[in-house]
Design a protein around this motif. Structure first.
Motif, PDB file in Angstrom:
ATOM      1  N   SER A  44       0.698  -1.232   0.095  1.00  0.00           N
ATOM      2  CA  SER A  44      -0.129  -0.023  -0.139  1.00  0.00           C
ATOM      3  C   SER A  44       0.780   1.206  -0.289  1.00  0.00           C
ATOM      4  N   THR A  45       0.327   2.505  -0.543  1.00  0.00           N
ATOM      5  CA  THR A  45       0.907   3.684  -0.257  1.00  0.00           C
ATOM      6  C   THR A  45       1.078   3.914   1.274  1.00  0.00           C
ATOM      7  N   ALA A  46       2.037   4.487   1.738  1.00  0.00           N
ATOM      8  CA  ALA A  46       2.116   4.684   3.261  1.00  0.00           C
ATOM      9  C   ALA A  46       1.030   5.669   3.694  1.00  0.00           C
ATOM     10  N   THR A  47       0.620   6.799   2.847  1.00  0.00           N
ATOM     11  CA  THR A  47      -0.355   7.655   3.061  1.00  0.00           C
ATOM     12  C   THR A  47      -1.194   7.862   1.811  1.00  0.00           C
ATOM     13  N   GLY A  48      -2.330   8.762   2.225  1.00  0.00           N
ATOM     14  CA  GLY A  48      -3.131   9.054   1.160  1.00  0.00           C
ATOM     15  C   GLY A  48      -2.354  10.078   0.186  1.00  0.00           C
TER      16      GLY A  48
END
Length: 400
Positions: A115-119
């Protein structure tokens, strides 16, 4: 019809795709895909993967570009059966604080969460390689009904003929985005709902939305605006805000948000999650004959609040006391949030439809979709949605 904000590079990419020549069976390719879309003024958000279904070969990669200017999304590939974690920043705490192993790895085969670590937003990119054949689901952790599918086929000569070109995916992405963001029938329906609500007793729509489905998953259209944006009432009257979106939460928030603000009872930014753990639920107290404001009506589920003061400009001079702000998140975390400017701050918490009921699971209670706020004093009261002010979701109540 408003112009769809979509990467300008897509146009020349489509032209370039005319000269696409099918690759040999085992060549590795990178396909472009897009995350989210929006109208030029950001008032309508397309919470979707464009396209939300792709067919690729083992060893191929997908490069996702995050289209919206401000609205964040994640690209997340969970493992089969994995419990869905809370969204990472800016919507929630980091995965490491949650105790979740979900990392921005460059490769996904179904054995570990990627996943991306943040939006992300504003043209950021995220690329993942798929080395193993399988059907994989991609989701956005910030937007629960935003899903897609990646079909990874065994890399051989027979399957290479089943793979679509980049031009095909570009065309599909554009068509899905235009269908979701700018269909004329939805624009007419939005206007009809706006007019109907406007004719009611001091009513404001706090967002409208629609979920649609394709063979690859679900997408949804969210109108992130208060309708009407300006409403006039008389001192002593109240306004009712209703969220008509089937999935997207909104808040009605007056005044400046203090540092570390918690817009809802059940989600925390990482700075307040010390030590790690869930917040303490602190829903509004039920309204009674003696408690008629800063509470929740048990019969209708409507949150009830009163705001006495405004800073733009100040309310009626000499009004005392000026201290009735509704702050349902108070004492919902440890340590507690900073003090609020009680004379002019009011926050609804999330107003949101309930999640759908599912066979085999306990029935969920109705969602809290309304808040009624009384304005005893004259003034101009500006407010916003604490989640979508970045997209321009503001409103004004003029009390005369």
């Amino acid at each position: 019809m408003k112009r769809i904000l979509f990467p300008g590079s897509l146009c020349w990419m489509l032209v370039a795709a005319v000269f696409f020549v099918a690759s040999p069976a085992k060549a590795q390719k990178t396909y472009n895909s897009y995350v989210g879309g929006e109208t030029k003024d950001q008032s309508v958000q397309g919470d979707a993967f464009f396209p939300n279904e792709l067919w690729i070969l083992e060893g191929d990669s997908i490069k996702w570009t995050f289209v919206p200017k401000n609205e964040p999304h994640t690209v997340t590939l969970l493992t089969p059966g994995q419990i869905r974690p809370t969204a990472p920043p800016p919507a929630g705490p980091p995965f490491v604080v949650q105790g979740v192993a979900c990392n921005p790895l460059a490769s996904y085969d179904g054995s570990a969460c990627v996943s991306t670590a943040t939006g992300l937003a504003g043209g950021a990119t995220f690329t993942v390689t798929f080395p193993k054949a399988g059907n994989y689901k991609v989701v956005c952790l910030i937007h629960p009904d935003m899903t897609g599918a990646i079909h990874v086929l065994v890399n051989n000569a027979a399957n290479s003929g089943l793979i679509h070109s980049q031009r095909y995916y570009d065309d599909a992405a554009r068509e899905e985005a235009e269908t979701l963001l700018a269909p004329s029938d939805d624009r007419v329906e939005d206007r009809r709902e706006w007019d109907r609500r406007r004719d009611e007793d001091n009513a404001v729509v706090a967002g409208i939305g629609k979920i649609v489905a394709t063979g690859g998953g679900t997408q949804y259209r969210a109108v992130v605006r208060f309708l009407p944006g300006v409403i006039r009432i008389h001192a002593g009257e109240s306004v009712v805000w209703t969220n008509l979106d089937p999935t997207e939460p909104h808040t009605v928030t007056f005044g400046d948000e203090p540092a570390g603000f918690v817009p809802t009872l059940f989600s925390l930014p990482p700075t307040l999650l010390l030590p790690a753990g869930m917040p303490i639920p602190n829903p509004p107290a039920p309204c009674t004959s003696t408690l008629t404001t800063n509470c929740q009506n048990g019969d209708t589920g409507t949150v009830v609040g009163t705001i006495n003061c405004t800073t733009t400009p100040s309310a009626t001079a000499g009004t005392t006391p000026c201290d009735a702000a509704f702050t349902p998140q108070e004492n919902s975390v440890t340590p507690p949030p900073p003090a609020f400017a009680a004379e002019s701050f009011l926050n609804s918490g999330f107003i949101q439809a309930a999640v759908p009921d599912r066979t085999g699971l306990a029935q969920v209670p109705p969602g809290t979709t309304r808040i009624r706020i009384t304005f005893p004093n004259k003034g101009t009261y500006t407010y916003h949605c604490a989640l979508h002010d970045i997209d321009g979701m503001y409103g004004t109540v003029i009390v005369e």
